[in-house]
Structure formats: structure tokens, C-alpha cells
Design a protein around this motif. Structure first.
Motif, PDB file in Angstrom:
ATOM      1  N   CYS A  36      28.744  43.462  34.236  1.00  0.00           N
ATOM      2  CA  CYS A  36      29.991  43.695  34.980  1.00  0.00           C
ATOM      3  C   CYS A  36      30.247  42.549  35.952  1.00  0.00           C
ATOM      4  N   GLU A  37      29.201  42.135  36.657  1.00  0.00           N
ATOM      5  CA  GLU A  37      29.347  41.071  37.644  1.00  0.00           C
ATOM      6  C   GLU A  37      29.775  39.749  37.013  1.00  0.00           C
ATOM      7  N   LYS A  74      37.719  42.992  34.859  1.00  0.00           N
ATOM      8  CA  LYS A  74      38.001  44.108  35.763  1.00  0.00           C
ATOM      9  C   LYS A  74      37.078  44.165  36.982  1.00  0.00           C
ATOM     10  N   TYR A  75      35.996  43.381  36.979  1.00  0.00           N
ATOM     11  CA  TYR A  75      35.079  43.393  38.125  1.00  0.00           C
ATOM     12  C   TYR A  75      35.824  42.913  39.367  1.00  0.00           C
ATOM     13  N   ASN A  76      35.700  43.696  40.439  1.00  0.00           N
ATOM     14  CA  ASN A  76      36.358  43.391  41.709  1.00  0.00           C
ATOM     15  C   ASN A  76      37.877  43.253  41.533  1.00  0.00           C
ATOM     16  N   PRO A 103      33.048  48.345  39.256  1.00  0.00           N
ATOM     17  CA  PRO A 103      32.357  47.781  40.416  1.00  0.00           C
ATOM     18  C   PRO A 103      33.172  46.637  41.020  1.00  0.00           C
ATOM     19  N   PRO A 104      33.048  46.398  42.287  1.00  0.00           N
ATOM     20  CA  PRO A 104      32.272  47.149  43.267  1.00  0.00           C
ATOM     21  C   PRO A 104      33.018  48.340  43.869  1.00  0.00           C
ATOM     22  N   TYR A 152      44.404  47.433  43.084  1.00  0.00           N
ATOM     23  CA  TYR A 152      43.216  46.952  43.781  1.00  0.00           C
ATOM     24  C   TYR A 152      43.414  45.530  44.288  1.00  0.00           C
ATOM     25  N   PRO A 153      43.094  45.242  45.542  1.00  0.00           N
ATOM     26  CA  PRO A 153      42.368  46.027  46.530  1.00  0.00           C
ATOM     27  C   PRO A 153      43.260  46.897  47.418  1.00  0.00           C
TER      28      PRO A 153
END
Length: 171
Positions: A27-28, A34-36, A42-43, A117-118
Motif C-alpha cells: 500500500c505504501e 489510493k495510498y494517502n 491507509p493511512p 481526502y484529505p
């Protein structure tokens, strides 16, 4: 409610769910983008440890799959259509049980064309995390439930789950 709409399902003990920190590393690396960047990944969904603790706080998981025929392994449009169908079923379960029983879906949320997001989520009561984002190894999940992970050429299979407590008295 789901009869005739899902492919396979199983109830498994949550203690039999396999968690993998390697999935969070994937994911990172943000291979899906889609990460962050999404409220269901996540996160934003919290730590894998917190999600694992939450899941293991329930005794069982209802795991279900959908299987859809696609033209070939490059049929991205067919895959996205299949995911939309699967997400609708998962959302039905979330709407019915999600207030008391956590629901985990297949991949990132797609309620909005573009996630806020965010900024605050537009549908905070309807968003649910991805199974994989919780660190759950879906291949192992399929084995634990006796479900098929691969359903042959020119098909796509998606997994979701709802965790719950079995309060059935022992006999």
C-alpha cells in the motif's frame, strides 16, 4: 438478501484470518494510487495493528465473493464494472450491519468519482476500509474459508467480509 447475487460465502473464525505487514508495504508503494489519497485506505483508516485488533475483537467473519466473466485479462472496463457490482453488494451489507459490525470491501472506496481526502469524507457513514488495507492476505482468507481465489481464465473475483460475534450458546 444476497442469495443468487454472490458467488461463494463462508463463515470463519477471526483467529483464522492471516494478517501480513507486507501488504501494508505494498500500500505504501502506492501501486493503486489510493495510498494517502482515499478515506478507505491507509493511512486514513488507521494503523494495521488497530484494524487487526478491531477485527480480532469479533469472533467470526462472514466472507463472500462475486465472480464475473470478463473478455480477457486486459478487460479493465469489465473489471471495473465487476467491482462496481461487488461494491454495491458490500455497501448493502454495510448499510444493514455496519453500525455494529465492521465491513471490509474489495479495494478502495468508489462512492465518489474523486475522493475528498484529505478534506472530510462526503459519506462518512457509508465508507468502509479495504480488506487488503487492513493487512488481510486475501489468498489466505480464501483458503481459511474454503473459497476459490482463482475462478479460471477470463473471470475476476472480489472478496469482502463482515465481522460479527457469534452469541450462539454452546451445547
Amino acid at each position: 438478501m444476497l442469495e443468487g447475487r454472490i458467488f461463494e460465502h463462508s463463515v470463519i473464525a477471526t483467529k483464522d484470518i492471516s494478517f501480513s505487514p507486507e501488504l501494508l508495504k505494498a500500500c505504501e508503494q502506492n501501486t493503486c494510487g489510493k495510498y494517502n489519497n482515499c478515506w478507505s485506505c491507509p493511512p486514513a483508516i488507521g494503523s494495521m495493528e488497530a484494524l487487526q485488533e478491531k477485527i480480532l475483537g469479533f469472533s467470526h467473519a462472514f466472507v463472500f465473493t462475486t465472480k464475473t466473466a470478463i473478455e480477457d485479462s486486459f478487460d479493465f472496463e469489465g473489471m471495473m464494472s465487476a467491482k462496481e457490482y461487488h461494491d454495491k453488494l458490500t455497501l448493502e451489507l454495510h448499510d444493514k450491519f455496519g453500525k455494529t459490525n465492521p465491513v471490509y470491501g474489495a479495494g478502495a472506496c468508489r462512492l465518489c468519482d474523486l475522493c475528498a481526502y484529505p478534506q472530510p469524507c462526503r459519506f462518512p457513514g457509508r465508507v468502509f476500509p479495504a480488506v487488503e488495507a487492513a493487512g488481510i492476505d486475501v489468498t489466505e482468507l480464501s483458503r481459511a474459508g474454503g473459497l476459490r481465489y482463482n475462478n479460471g481464465a477470463n473471470t475476476v473475483t472480489f472478496f469482502s467480509m463482515v465481522v460479527f460475534n457469534d452469541n450462539t450458546p454452546s451445547q
